[in-house]
Scaffold this motif. Sequence first.
Motif, PDB file in Angstrom:
ATOM      1  N   GLU A   1       0.826  -1.203   0.000  1.00 10.41           N
ATOM      2  CA  GLU A   1       0.000   0.000   0.000  1.00 10.41           C
ATOM      3  C   GLU A   1       0.864   1.259   0.000  1.00 10.41           C
ATOM      4  N   SER A   2       1.917   1.248   0.816  1.00  8.78           N
ATOM      5  CA  SER A   2       2.816   2.400   0.865  1.00  8.78           C
ATOM      6  C   SER A   2       3.537   2.587  -0.463  1.00  8.78           C
ATOM      7  N   PHE A   3       3.943   1.472  -1.072  1.00  7.39           N
ATOM      8  CA  PHE A   3       4.624   1.562  -2.362  1.00  7.39           C
ATOM      9  C   PHE A   3       3.747   2.292  -3.375  1.00  7.39           C
ATOM     10  N   ALA A   4       2.487   1.942  -3.440  1.00  2.89           N
ATOM     11  CA  ALA A   4       1.571   2.591  -4.386  1.00  2.89           C
ATOM     12  C   ALA A   4       1.481   4.084  -4.108  1.00  2.89           C
ATOM     13  N   THR A   5       1.402   4.459  -2.844  1.00  4.89           N
ATOM     14  CA  THR A   5       1.309   5.874  -2.475  1.00  4.89           C
ATOM     15  C   THR A   5       2.583   6.616  -2.835  1.00  4.89           C
ATOM     16  N   TYR A   6       3.741   6.068  -2.452  1.00  6.67           N
ATOM     17  CA  TYR A   6       5.012   6.740  -2.736  1.00  6.67           C
ATOM     18  C   TYR A   6       5.252   6.850  -4.236  1.00  6.67           C
ATOM     19  N   ASN A   7       4.968   5.797  -4.956  1.00  6.58           N
ATOM     20  CA  ASN A   7       5.147   5.803  -6.407  1.00  6.58           C
ATOM     21  C   ASN A   7       4.287   6.900  -7.042  1.00  6.58           C
ATOM     22  N   TYR A   8       3.031   6.969  -6.645  1.00  6.25           N
ATOM     23  CA  TYR A   8       2.128   8.001  -7.151  1.00  6.25           C
ATOM     24  C   TYR A   8       2.649   9.398  -6.783  1.00  6.25           C
ATOM     25  N   ASN A   9       3.032   9.590  -5.514  1.00  9.35           N
ATOM     26  CA  ASN A   9       3.499  10.909  -5.082  1.00  9.35           C
ATOM     27  C   ASN A   9       4.742  11.358  -5.843  1.00  9.35           C
ATOM     28  N   TRP A  10       5.666  10.441  -6.108  1.00 10.21           N
ATOM     29  CA  TRP A  10       6.839  10.825  -6.894  1.00 10.21           C
ATOM     30  C   TRP A  10       6.419  11.235  -8.309  1.00 10.21           C
ATOM     31  N   GLY A  11       5.436  10.573  -8.875  1.00  9.96           N
ATOM     32  CA  GLY A  11       4.920  10.990 -10.184  1.00  9.96           C
ATOM     33  C   GLY A  11       4.369  12.407 -10.142  1.00  9.96           C
ATOM     34  N   VAL A  12       3.644  12.732  -9.082  1.00  8.33           N
ATOM     35  CA  VAL A  12       3.112  14.093  -8.910  1.00  8.33           C
ATOM     36  C   VAL A  12       4.253  15.094  -8.786  1.00  8.33           C
ATOM     37  N   HIS A  13       5.256  14.765  -7.975  1.00 11.46           N
ATOM     38  CA  HIS A  13       6.387  15.685  -7.790  1.00 11.46           C
ATOM     39  C   HIS A  13       7.180  15.865  -9.087  1.00 11.46           C
ATOM     40  N   LEU A  14       7.348  14.794  -9.851  1.00 12.12           N
ATOM     41  CA  LEU A  14       8.069  14.913 -11.122  1.00 12.12           C
ATOM     42  C   LEU A  14       7.282  15.739 -12.135  1.00 12.12           C
ATOM     43  N   THR A  15       5.966  15.655 -12.090  1.00 14.18           N
ATOM     44  CA  THR A  15       5.137  16.506 -12.942  1.00 14.18           C
ATOM     45  C   THR A  15       5.331  17.969 -12.555  1.00 14.18           C
ATOM     46  N   SER A  16       5.429  18.245 -11.259  1.00 13.97           N
ATOM     47  CA  SER A  16       5.686  19.593 -10.780  1.00 13.97           C
ATOM     48  C   SER A  16       7.070  20.080 -11.226  1.00 13.97           C
ATOM     49  N   LEU A  17       8.070  19.207 -11.128  1.00 11.44           N
ATOM     50  CA  LEU A  17       9.423  19.551 -11.576  1.00 11.44           C
ATOM     51  C   LEU A  17       9.427  19.899 -13.058  1.00 11.44           C
ATOM     52  N   LYS A  18       8.776  19.088 -13.863  1.00 10.70           N
ATOM     53  CA  LYS A  18       8.694  19.335 -15.307  1.00 10.70           C
ATOM     54  C   LYS A  18       8.031  20.686 -15.581  1.00 10.70           C
ATOM     55  N   ALA A  19       6.922  20.963 -14.915  1.00 12.44           N
ATOM     56  CA  ALA A  19       6.226  22.240 -15.100  1.00 12.44           C
ATOM     57  C   ALA A  19       7.107  23.404 -14.662  1.00 12.44           C
ATOM     58  N   TYR A  20       7.789  23.253 -13.544  1.00  8.38           N
ATOM     59  CA  TYR A  20       8.683  24.299 -13.046  1.00  8.38           C
ATOM     60  C   TYR A  20       9.762  24.629 -14.080  1.00  8.38           C
ATOM     61  N   LEU A  21      10.363  23.602 -14.648  1.00 11.63           N
ATOM     62  CA  LEU A  21      11.453  23.810 -15.601  1.00 11.63           C
ATOM     63  C   LEU A  21      10.945  24.330 -16.952  1.00 11.63           C
ATOM     64  N   GLU A  22       9.770  23.936 -17.361  1.00  5.04           N
ATOM     65  CA  GLU A  22       9.269  24.320 -18.679  1.00  5.04           C
ATOM     66  C   GLU A  22       8.459  25.616 -18.677  1.00  5.04           C
ATOM     67  N   THR A  23       7.837  25.938 -17.560  1.00  9.86           N
ATOM     68  CA  THR A  23       6.978  27.127 -17.510  1.00  9.86           C
ATOM     69  C   THR A  23       7.381  28.133 -16.446  1.00  9.86           C
ATOM     70  N   GLY A  24       8.265  27.717 -15.532  1.00 11.34           N
ATOM     71  CA  GLY A  24       8.652  28.585 -14.428  1.00 11.34           C
ATOM     72  C   GLY A  24       7.730  28.479 -13.230  1.00 11.34           C
ATOM     73  N   LYS A  25       6.708  27.623 -13.318  1.00 12.04           N
ATOM     74  CA  LYS A  25       5.738  27.498 -12.230  1.00 12.04           C
ATOM     75  C   LYS A  25       5.478  26.019 -11.931  1.00 12.04           C
ATOM     76  N   GLY A  26       5.997  25.542 -10.811  1.00 11.28           N
ATOM     77  CA  GLY A  26       5.694  24.203 -10.349  1.00 11.28           C
ATOM     78  C   GLY A  26       4.549  24.239  -9.354  1.00 11.28           C
ATOM     79  N   THR A  27       4.280  23.097  -8.743  1.00  9.91           N
ATOM     80  CA  THR A  27       3.228  23.011  -7.720  1.00  9.91           C
ATOM     81  C   THR A  27       3.819  22.408  -6.456  1.00  9.91           C
ATOM     82  N   PRO A  28       4.744  23.155  -5.804  1.00  8.82           N
ATOM     83  CA  PRO A  28       5.361  22.629  -4.594  1.00  8.82           C
ATOM     84  C   PRO A  28       4.361  22.538  -3.448  1.00  8.82           C
ATOM     85  N   LYS A  29       4.616  21.613  -2.542  1.00  6.03           N
ATOM     86  CA  LYS A  29       3.793  21.475  -1.330  1.00  6.03           C
ATOM     87  C   LYS A  29       4.263  22.493  -0.306  1.00  6.03           C
ATOM     88  N   SER A  30       3.431  22.743   0.685  1.00 10.03           N
ATOM     89  CA  SER A  30       3.842  23.654   1.756  1.00 10.03           C
ATOM     90  C   SER A  30       3.798  22.949   3.099  1.00 10.03           C
TER      91      SER A  30
END
Length: 139
Positions: A110-139
């Motif tokens: 169960e944890s593996f599924a959550t961590y795997n998904y969360n890393w996908g979300v973070h990598l999507t944020s990284l891609k957006a940050y690098l390509e558009t200047g705006k990521g979606t970091p957590k607070s």
Amino acid sequence: MPDILHQVIVAAEPEKVYEALTEQNGLSGWWTTNASAEARVGAVDEFRFFNGEFVIKIEVAELEPGKKVAWNIKQSVPDWEGSHITWNLAPVGQGTKLLFGQYNYNASPESFATYNYNWGVHLTSLKAYLETGKGTPKS
């Protein structure tokens, strides 16, 4: 448990991707707004989530500018402690192929599924940050 592996193509040069993975401003732009980081092997960076209530401490294990970043997890959720994260960068076309991996951790299915998904979300944020200047970091 199996390793978490993700590959993403980013429309940014490897040096820019490297900066986003090693510099405090870069990490704050895509992962968490509350980051304390230093681009130095042996440095222990801190990343705070949920308004500072949850802290991840990561030792910078390896730095190869424009090519590789490696981290050792020092403090996090119990499943993560002792795990190792790598970011391998390679130029491709007009950008960078980024291969992310998290190894040697003890997560339940169960944890593996959550961590795997969360890393996908973070990598999507990284891609957006690098390509558009705006990521979606957590607070």
